[in-house]
Write an enzyme that holds these catalytic residues in place. Structure first.
Site, PDB file in Angstrom:
ATOM      1  CD  GLU A 148      -2.683  -1.339   2.498  1.00 20.45           C
ATOM      2  OE1 GLU A 148      -2.677  -0.424   3.325  1.00 20.45           O
ATOM      3  OE2 GLU A 148      -3.289  -2.419   2.673  1.00 20.45           O
ATOM      4  CG  ASN A 203      -0.701  -7.112  -0.979  1.00 24.42           C
ATOM      5  OD1 ASN A 203      -1.360  -7.742  -1.809  1.00 24.42           O
ATOM      6  ND2 ASN A 203      -1.071  -7.002   0.296  1.00 24.42           N
ATOM      7  CG  HIS A 261      -9.690  -5.953   1.520  1.00 20.72           C
ATOM      8  ND1 HIS A 261      -9.867  -7.029   2.372  1.00 20.72           N
ATOM      9  CD2 HIS A 261      -8.375  -5.649   1.561  1.00 20.72           C
ATOM     10  CE1 HIS A 261      -8.697  -7.354   2.913  1.00 20.72           C
ATOM     11  NE2 HIS A 261      -7.770  -6.547   2.437  1.00 20.72           N
ATOM     12  CD  GLU A 310      -4.346  -7.909   2.323  1.00 12.74           C
ATOM     13  OE1 GLU A 310      -5.221  -7.155   2.822  1.00 12.74           O
ATOM     14  OE2 GLU A 310      -3.132  -7.622   2.358  1.00 12.74           O
ATOM     15  CG  ASP A 338     -12.314  -9.091   3.042  1.00 12.64           C
ATOM     16  OD1 ASP A 338     -12.367  -8.203   2.165  1.00 12.64           O
ATOM     17  OD2 ASP A 338     -11.712  -8.940   4.127  1.00 12.64           O
TER      18      ASP A 338
HETATM   19  O1  G3I Z   1      -2.570  -7.804  19.330  1.00 15.64           O
HETATM   20  C1  G3I Z   1      -3.118  -6.612  19.915  1.00 15.64           C
HETATM   21  C2  G3I Z   1      -3.592  -6.881  21.284  1.00 15.64           C
HETATM   22  O2  G3I Z   1      -2.486  -7.212  22.094  1.00 15.64           O
HETATM   23  C3  G3I Z   1      -4.319  -5.663  21.799  1.00 15.64           C
HETATM   24  O3  G3I Z   1      -4.867  -5.935  23.058  1.00 15.64           O
HETATM   25  C4  G3I Z   1      -5.442  -5.258  20.857  1.00 15.64           C
HETATM   26  C5  G3I Z   1      -6.153  -3.984  21.299  1.00 15.64           C
HETATM   27  O4  G3I Z   1      -6.705  -3.301  20.207  1.00 15.64           O
HETATM   28  O5  G3I Z   1      -4.882  -5.018  19.601  1.00 15.64           O
HETATM   29  C6  G3I Z   1      -4.259  -6.155  19.049  1.00 15.64           C
HETATM   30  O6  G3I Z   1      -3.718  -5.799  17.826  1.00 15.64           O
HETATM   31  C7  G3I Z   1      -4.647  -5.682  16.761  1.00 15.64           C
HETATM   32  C8  G3I Z   1      -4.182  -6.606  15.645  1.00 15.64           C
HETATM   33  O7  G3I Z   1      -4.964  -6.416  14.496  1.00 15.64           O
HETATM   34  C9  G3I Z   1      -4.245  -8.072  16.059  1.00 15.64           C
HETATM   35  O8  G3I Z   1      -5.542  -8.438  16.342  1.00 15.64           O
HETATM   36  C10 G3I Z   1      -4.642  -4.241  16.278  1.00 15.64           C
HETATM   37  O9  G3I Z   1      -5.218  -3.409  17.266  1.00 15.64           O
HETATM   38  C11 G3I Z   1      -5.428  -4.136  14.997  1.00 15.64           C
HETATM   39  O10 G3I Z   1      -5.269  -2.808  14.469  1.00 15.64           O
HETATM   40  C12 G3I Z   1      -4.896  -5.122  13.976  1.00 15.64           C
HETATM   41  O11 G3I Z   1      -5.701  -5.010  12.811  1.00 15.64           O
HETATM   42  C13 G3I Z   1      -5.104  -5.576  11.636  1.00 15.64           C
HETATM   43  C14 G3I Z   1      -4.951  -4.497  10.572  1.00 15.64           C
HETATM   44  O12 G3I Z   1      -4.428  -5.075   9.386  1.00 15.64           O
HETATM   45  C15 G3I Z   1      -4.014  -3.377  11.025  1.00 15.64           C
HETATM   46  O13 G3I Z   1      -3.922  -2.399  10.064  1.00 15.64           O
HETATM   47  C16 G3I Z   1      -6.039  -6.659  11.114  1.00 15.64           C
HETATM   48  O14 G3I Z   1      -6.073  -7.744  12.053  1.00 15.64           O
HETATM   49  C17 G3I Z   1      -5.542  -7.171   9.755  1.00 15.64           C
HETATM   50  O15 G3I Z   1      -6.501  -8.009   9.193  1.00 15.64           O
HETATM   51  C18 G3I Z   1      -5.333  -5.993   8.820  1.00 15.64           C
HETATM   52  O16 G3I Z   1      -4.812  -6.486   7.624  1.00 15.64           O
HETATM   53  C19 G3I Z   1      -4.587  -5.536   6.579  1.00 15.64           C
HETATM   54  C20 G3I Z   1      -3.404  -6.048   5.769  1.00 15.64           C
HETATM   55  O17 G3I Z   1      -2.295  -6.245   6.609  1.00 15.64           O
HETATM   56  C21 G3I Z   1      -3.051  -5.087   4.629  1.00 15.64           C
HETATM   57  N1  G3I Z   1      -4.221  -4.830   3.810  1.00 15.64           N
HETATM   58  C22 G3I Z   1      -5.400  -4.371   4.517  1.00 15.64           C
HETATM   59  C23 G3I Z   1      -5.773  -5.373   5.629  1.00 15.64           C
HETATM   60  C24 G3I Z   1      -7.040  -4.932   6.328  1.00 15.64           C
HETATM   61  O18 G3I Z   1      -6.846  -3.734   7.029  1.00 15.64           O
END
Ligand code: G3I
Length: 393
Positions: free
Chosen positions: A176, A224, A260, A289, A291
């Protein structure tokens, strides 16, 4: 009639999904074939077996913590032939404290994949999100200069790629880096407004590919991005940029189409034509990715508000897998997670609420969308992909 209802009802090419369950197929010697144990749920033809018939790897993003559930882990083992860690290879997770690596969660998934004859997509090395706070704080307060930032990025990429050397099929090296045509700062090129490009210049993206290639010469190296699943200004800009890098000898092998999708925007109309032009430029391509989200009940975030939404979701999944099958350079098709309750969608799109984006429901039962993908894989006459999994030639 509201706009969103109009779009939902306006879908075409809807598949009668639930009736498409096929009988068992023969076992395949291909390493993409099923690994062990009975398939999970009511479905007996795994996506990995059907994909293997045409040399296509079918995958999912995985949360390694969930692998301790036997239902989840058998589903991952039986249904998929390539996995991506959803978060566990991102810089914030692998180096939460400077100099102290946390490879454990990603190592666990890589070991699981190897045990079940699955390949791994590494995700992701250079991104502006999910950076460790020690890094972003240091940049903000001036204790990390741009020269130091460049050295830290090089070390991060080379340490991580070296750690997993020989175990990663495709790396999302850069994720991105373009803004969007609807953003005020859009100029058709990486940045402005991108953390890495703003600090280090657009050439840092090419360097990221060079550093990754030095650390693992066999890994396929991908760019990507999202919102490139049609012939549009952004996909054209990404294609031109990738072609320019290749002309300069930068080791970029492919482009990942995140895919997405959202029912309110309908189904991409020229996805195949779009992906085909990347392939024609000599790039490998992948759906990375996938969905398809839709509006859902606020109190039940994976229940669509419109019962007709699933028809649009089915059409969007059909379009996505058909596009990948139609383009022989499309070597993998990955969903961004397994079940609706684990998807990033409900927490990210909560006003208005969206969800129900994946192939399985919260009880890990396959949804109509699963059977659409299964049917397209079972009935395709797509050309067989050769050399998939072999790394760089
Ligand atoms: O692991 C911590 C945890 O310790 C904490 O308590 C909790 C509180 O919010 O956060 C947890 O981390 C989260 C993490 O996912 C794991 O669950 C983050 O807050 C959360 O922001 C993070 O979101 C991820 C997101 O990327 C971040 O930008 C999503 O799971 C993930 O699916 C998403 O994936 C991205 C790709 O990498 C790139 N393309 C877009 C896609 C969707 O946004």
């Amino acid at each position: 009639m509201s706009l969103r209802r109009t779009l939902v009802l306006g879908a075409v090419g809807v598949v009668g999904a639930c009736s498409l369950l096929m009988g068992p197929t023969s076992a395949f010697a291909d390493p993409g074939g099923s690994s062990s144990g009975a398939p999970v749920g009511t479905h007996t033809d795994s996506l990995r077996d059907l994909g293997a018939n045409v040399g296509l790897r079918v995958g999912t993003a995985v949360n390694p913590t969930e692998l301790s559930s036997s239902t989840y882990s058998s589903l991952i083992a039986n249904q998929f032939s390539v996995v991506t860690p959803e978060n566990e290879m991102k810089w914030q997770v692998v180096e939460p404290t400077q100099g102290q690596y946390n490879w454990g969660p990603a190592d666990k998934l890589v070991a699981f994949a190897q045990a079940h004859h699955e390949l791994v997509r590494g995700h992701t090395l250079l991104w502006q999100n999910q950076l460790p706070t020690w890094l972003t704080d240091g940049v903000d307060n001036g204790t990390i200069s741009n020269d130091q930032l460049r050295a830290l990025l090089k070390k991060h990429i080379q340490d991580e790629v070296s750690h997993f050397r020989g175990k990663i099929w495709q790396w999302d090296v850069v994720n991105e880096a373009f803004t969007n045509p609807w953003d005020p700062e859009w100029n058709g090129a990486p940045a402005p407004g991108h953390f890495w490009v703003d600090h280090l210049g657009a050439g840092i993206l090419a360097d990221a590919f060079r550093w990754a290639h030095e650390a693992d010469p066999q890994a396929l190296l991908f760019y990507n991005d999202y919102a490139i699943e049609d012939v549009n200004a952004k996909s054209t800009a990404v294609l031109n940029w990738a072609e320019q890098l290749r002309a300069e000898g930068v080791p970029i092998d492919g482009v990942g189409f995140q895919t997405h999708l959202d029912t309110q925007y309908g189904v991409p109309t020229d996805f195949t034509q779009d992906m085909q032009r990347f392939a024609a430029a000599g790039l490998k391509v992948a759906i990375t990715e996938a969905d398809v989200r839709t509006f859902t009940e606020p109190s039940s975030v994976n229940t669509p508000t419109d019962p007709n939404a699933v028809a649009v979701q089915n059409a969007a999944w059909k379009q996505s897998i058909d596009t990948c099958l139609a383009v022989r350079s499309c070597i993998s098709f990955t969903a961004w997670g397994v079940s609706d309750d684990q998807s990033w969608v409900p927490s990210t799109f909560s006003s208005p609420q969206e969800g129900a984006a994946l192939l399985y429901d919260s009880n890990l039962n396959p949804k109509p969308e699963y059977f659409v993908v299964q049917h397209e894989l079972a009935t395709t006459n797509a050309a067989h992909r050769t050399g998939v999994g072999a790394g760089r030639s």
